[in-house]
Design an enzyme around this catalytic site. Structure first.
Site, short mmCIF file in Angstrom:
data_model
loop_
_atom_site.label_atom_id
_atom_site.label_comp_id
_atom_site.label_asym_id
_atom_site.label_seq_id
_atom_site.Cartn_x
_atom_site.Cartn_y
_atom_site.Cartn_z
CG LEU A 38 -13.62 18.79 -13.92
CD1 LEU A 38 -13.93 20.09 -14.63
CD2 LEU A 38 -14.06 18.81 -12.69
CB SER A 69 -20.11 12.92 -16.02
OG SER A 69 -19.76 11.96 -14.98
CB CYS A 70 -16.95 15.60 -12.00
SG CYS A 70 -16.75 13.87 -11.44
CB VAL A 71 -19.97 19.88 -11.67
CG1 VAL A 71 -20.31 21.52 -11.70
CG2 VAL A 71 -21.17 19.49 -12.74
CB VAL A 117 -19.54 18.41 -7.55
CG1 VAL A 117 -20.99 17.84 -7.34
CG2 VAL A 117 -19.55 19.65 -6.36
#
Length: 83
Positions: free
Chosen positions: A31, A33-35, A52
């Protein structure tokens, strides 16, 4: 003794979304820095996961991947879960 990990039923890549009904595993790795957005409907026994990448479509060079953006991922997951 630890239980060995098994391969997930569905791996969700960056900017993608997936839905499973009844049984199975949704997984996303890296992930950074993704969510990951995860939704589950207990009555319907359906779950969804979106990986995301960006907060809004205006920050991307490409359009048309609703799971990629926080502003569209939840609505996209709900639509997938209803179908």
């Amino acid at each position: 003794m630890t239980t060995p990990l098994t391969a997930p039923d569905v791996h969700v890549d960056v900017g993608e979304a997936a839905v499973l009904r009844e049984r199975g595993v949704l997984a996303s790795v890296g992930l950074g820095s993704c969510v990951a957005i995860v939704l589950y409907d207990r009555e319907a026994r359906v779950g969804g996961l979106a990986h995301v990448l960006l907060p809004h479509e205006a920050l991307s060079r490409t359009v048309g991947k609703p799971a990629k953006f926080a502003t569209t991922a939840v609505a996209h997951l709900l639509t997938m879960m209803r179908d």
